[in-house]
Design a protein around this motif. Structure first.
Motif, PDB file in Angstrom:
ATOM      1  N   ILE A  40       2.318 -11.432  -6.509  1.00 19.55           N
ATOM      2  CA  ILE A  40       0.945 -11.775  -6.835  1.00 19.55           C
ATOM      3  C   ILE A  40       0.139 -10.588  -7.364  1.00 19.55           C
ATOM      4  CG2 ILE A  40       0.247 -11.514  -4.412  1.00 19.55           C
ATOM      5  CD1 ILE A  40      -1.257 -13.862  -7.101  1.00 19.55           C
ATOM      6  N   GLU A  41       0.283  -9.415  -6.775  1.00 17.92           N
ATOM      7  CA  GLU A  41      -0.494  -8.262  -7.242  1.00 17.92           C
ATOM      8  C   GLU A  41      -0.043  -7.824  -8.633  1.00 17.92           C
ATOM      9  OE1 GLU A  41      -3.057  -7.229  -5.710  1.00 17.92           O
ATOM     10  OE2 GLU A  41      -2.797  -8.036  -3.674  1.00 17.92           O
ATOM     11  N   ALA A  42       1.254  -7.797  -8.859  1.00 15.06           N
ATOM     12  CA  ALA A  42       1.774  -7.416 -10.178  1.00 15.06           C
ATOM     13  C   ALA A  42       1.391  -8.455 -11.225  1.00 15.06           C
ATOM     14  CB  ALA A  42       3.290  -7.253 -10.119  1.00 15.06           C
ATOM     15  N   ILE A  43       1.432  -9.731 -10.857  1.00 16.80           N
ATOM     16  CA  ILE A  43       1.049 -10.787 -11.800  1.00 16.80           C
ATOM     17  C   ILE A  43      -0.399 -10.601 -12.236  1.00 16.80           C
ATOM     18  CG2 ILE A  43       0.559 -13.257 -11.964  1.00 16.80           C
ATOM     19  CD1 ILE A  43       3.110 -13.720 -10.285  1.00 16.80           C
ATOM     20  N   GLU A  44      -1.285 -10.347 -11.297  1.00 17.36           N
ATOM     21  CA  GLU A  44      -2.690 -10.145 -11.655  1.00 17.36           C
ATOM     22  C   GLU A  44      -2.874  -8.895 -12.503  1.00 17.36           C
ATOM     23  OE1 GLU A  44      -5.113 -10.340  -8.168  1.00 17.36           O
ATOM     24  OE2 GLU A  44      -4.747 -12.496  -7.871  1.00 17.36           O
ATOM     25  N   HIS A  45      -2.055  -7.875 -12.257  1.00 15.51           N
ATOM     26  CA  HIS A  45      -2.130  -6.649 -13.046  1.00 15.51           C
ATOM     27  C   HIS A  45      -1.671  -6.888 -14.492  1.00 15.51           C
ATOM     28  CE1 HIS A  45      -1.670  -2.322 -13.964  1.00 15.51           C
ATOM     29  NE2 HIS A  45      -0.531  -2.677 -14.536  1.00 15.51           N
ATOM     30  N   ASN A 184       3.604  -0.492   6.963  1.00 13.27           N
ATOM     31  CA  ASN A 184       3.448  -0.237   5.528  1.00 13.27           C
ATOM     32  C   ASN A 184       1.986  -0.447   5.134  1.00 13.27           C
ATOM     33  OD1 ASN A 184       6.494  -0.121   4.775  1.00 13.27           O
ATOM     34  ND2 ASN A 184       6.276  -2.063   5.880  1.00 13.27           N
ATOM     35  N   PRO A 185       1.126   0.507   5.464  1.00 16.01           N
ATOM     36  CA  PRO A 185      -0.314   0.297   5.287  1.00 16.01           C
ATOM     37  C   PRO A 185      -0.761   0.126   3.837  1.00 16.01           C
ATOM     38  CG  PRO A 185       0.168   2.585   5.883  1.00 16.01           C
ATOM     39  CD  PRO A 185       1.428   1.814   6.087  1.00 16.01           C
ATOM     40  N   THR A 186       0.043   0.553   2.860  1.00 15.03           N
ATOM     41  CA  THR A 186      -0.365   0.395   1.454  1.00 15.03           C
ATOM     42  C   THR A 186       0.049  -0.959   0.877  1.00 15.03           C
ATOM     43  OG1 THR A 186       1.668   1.380   0.540  1.00 15.03           O
ATOM     44  CG2 THR A 186      -0.137   2.882   1.098  1.00 15.03           C
ATOM     45  N   TRP A 187       0.818  -1.747   1.627  1.00 15.83           N
ATOM     46  CA  TRP A 187       1.291  -3.023   1.098  1.00 15.83           C
ATOM     47  C   TRP A 187       0.151  -4.042   1.056  1.00 15.83           C
ATOM     48  CZ3 TRP A 187       6.812  -4.582   3.153  1.00 15.83           C
ATOM     49  CH2 TRP A 187       7.732  -3.583   2.763  1.00 15.83           C
ATOM     50  N   SER A 188       0.115  -4.788  -0.012  1.00 20.86           N
ATOM     51  CA  SER A 188      -0.854  -5.868  -0.156  1.00 20.86           C
ATOM     52  C   SER A 188      -0.641  -6.907   0.937  1.00 20.86           C
ATOM     53  CB  SER A 188      -0.685  -6.530  -1.526  1.00 20.86           C
ATOM     54  OG  SER A 188      -1.212  -7.836  -1.530  1.00 20.86           O
ATOM     55  N   HIS A 189      -1.712  -7.257   1.654  1.00 25.61           N
ATOM     56  CA  HIS A 189      -1.590  -8.267   2.698  1.00 25.61           C
ATOM     57  C   HIS A 189      -1.220  -9.619   2.116  1.00 25.61           C
ATOM     58  CE1 HIS A 189      -3.816  -6.187   6.263  1.00 25.61           C
ATOM     59  NE2 HIS A 189      -3.035  -5.356   5.603  1.00 25.61           N
ATOM     60  N   ARG A 190      -1.661  -9.883   0.888  1.00 25.50           N
ATOM     61  CA  ARG A 190      -1.293 -11.153   0.256  1.00 25.50           C
ATOM     62  C   ARG A 190       0.207 -11.208  -0.002  1.00 25.50           C
ATOM     63  NH1 ARG A 190      -4.755 -12.373  -4.895  1.00 25.50           N
ATOM     64  NH2 ARG A 190      -4.254 -10.209  -5.387  1.00 25.50           N
ATOM     65  N   GLU A 191       0.780 -10.090  -0.449  1.00 24.17           N
ATOM     66  CA  GLU A 191       2.210 -10.086  -0.719  1.00 24.17           C
ATOM     67  C   GLU A 191       3.015 -10.120   0.571  1.00 24.17           C
ATOM     68  OE1 GLU A 191       3.738  -7.346  -3.521  1.00 24.17           O
ATOM     69  OE2 GLU A 191       2.452  -8.080  -5.154  1.00 24.17           O
ATOM     70  N   VAL A 192       2.548  -9.457   1.595  1.00 23.18           N
ATOM     71  CA  VAL A 192       3.246  -9.512   2.879  1.00 23.18           C
ATOM     72  C   VAL A 192       3.214 -10.928   3.429  1.00 23.18           C
ATOM     73  CG1 VAL A 192       3.250  -8.714   5.268  1.00 23.18           C
ATOM     74  CG2 VAL A 192       2.810  -7.090   3.425  1.00 23.18           C
ATOM     75  N   ARG A 193       2.061 -11.579   3.343  1.00 22.16           N
ATOM     76  CA  ARG A 193       1.967 -12.961   3.811  1.00 22.16           C
ATOM     77  C   ARG A 193       2.943 -13.849   3.048  1.00 22.16           C
ATOM     78  NH1 ARG A 193       0.277 -14.743   8.313  1.00 22.16           N
ATOM     79  NH2 ARG A 193      -1.711 -13.603   8.135  1.00 22.16           N
ATOM     80  N   ALA A 194       3.006 -13.670   1.736  1.00 20.42           N
ATOM     81  CA  ALA A 194       3.934 -14.468   0.916  1.00 20.42           C
ATOM     82  C   ALA A 194       5.378 -14.168   1.286  1.00 20.42           C
ATOM     83  CB  ALA A 194       3.692 -14.183  -0.562  1.00 20.42           C
TER      84      ALA A 194
END
Length: 298
Positions: A40-45, A184-194
């Motif tokens: 999701i983060e890469a897609i938005e980027h 992994n504090p730098t990981w996107s919470h949205r990606e971790v949830r997914a």
């Protein structure tokens, strides 16, 4: 004798500049136990400048579960991984971007097309680009799962542990989410949830094989690759470390570029997204520009 029906196609998730027929196309392939939603983060980027097709691997996300015939062993499963991606690319090239082969064709796709994959998705993307260079213009592979025969045997012997791990996540997904975001504090919470949700629904029969790649030896893929590829890895417990990475460099295929992001683990992009994109994006733009100049036969 009636032939067995063809396996159902992979689920596709479209994003980006879908109304722009000239926009380059990125086809994303995730790692084992993840799903298309984990991009999701890469897609938005990437969405402002590209059309994006994020695939769910077979047995992952919204894609069909595995057929028994493809689960005989690691080789048959690995061949299906590659065939699934090849089939999706053939359909995209022939009929354009659509969410399903059942939808009406929108015409051949002639814009530059790059594969982007992580781990299992990375090595599968490279394998398909090696066997079908006519379908792609370049590949970005994030710590691809280049495994040796010994590794394959170890993965098979220890697959029961990963199956148990997936079952454990399904029993307490919130605990897994908390552990991942804490470690992994730098990981996107949205990606971790997914990622947690994908792990809960993955086809455990596939996980039980210990299969992470097509069967073609990675050395053959690297030596014979005829389209540009960028391989990005890290230094913290990654697949391509030590002598394995040096062996990759020794292949000396001029079409392959490599980049090591210091302190990055196997999930390079998720840990250091800015550093990942600082490497990947300029390379991608260069390959896209080269593809536009070369053009595609009408």
């Amino acid at each position: 004798m009636t032939a067995d029906p063809a396996p159902a196609p992979l689920a596709r998730h479209l994003a980006g500049r879908l109304d722009d027929a000239e926009a380059p196309v990125l086809v994303l392939s995730h790692g084992i136990t993840d799903s298309a939603a984990c991009w999701i983060e890469a897609i938005e980027h990437w969405a402002p400048r590209h059309r994006i097709v994020a695939l769910d691997a077979r047995g992952h996300g919204d894609s069909p579960r595995w057929d028994n015939a493809d689960l005989k062993n690691q080789e048959t499963a690995g061949r299906r991984l590659a065939a699934d991606l090849s089939d999706a690319l053939e359909d995209l090239r022939s009929h354009g971007l659509r969410t399903s082969p059942e939808e009406p064709s929108v015409g051949p796709l002639r814009a530059p097309l790059l594969l982007v994959g992580h781990s299992m998705g990375g090595v599968t993307s490279l394998d398909v680009a090696y066997h079908r260079p006519d379908l792609v213009d370049g590949v970005v592979a994030e710590d691809p799962a280049f495994v040796t025969p010994t590794w394959r045997a170890l993965l098979r012997a220890n697959a029961f542990r990963q199956v148990a791990g997936m079952k454990g996540i399904a029993k307490d997904p919130e605990a897994r989410f908390t552990a991942e975001t804490t470690e992994n504090p730098t990981w996107s919470h949205r990606e971790v949830r997914a990622s947690v949700e994908a792990s809960c629904g993955v086809d455990l029969r596939f996980i039980g094989l210990g299969c992470v790649s097509p069967p073609t030896p990675w050395e053959e893929v690297v030596d014979g690759l005829a389209v540009p590829a960028l391989i990005i890895t890290g230094t913290d417990g990654v697949v391509l470390r030590g002598d394995h990475y040096l062996n990759l460099l020794s292949r000396r295929n001029p079409l392959i570029s490599t980049s090591v992001i210091v302190d990055a683990p196997h999930c390079v992009r998720r840990t250091f997204p800015e550093r990942f994109h600082a490497v990947s994006d300029p390379w991608m733009e260069m390959i896209i520009a080269r593809g536009r100049r070369a053009g595609r036969a009408a």
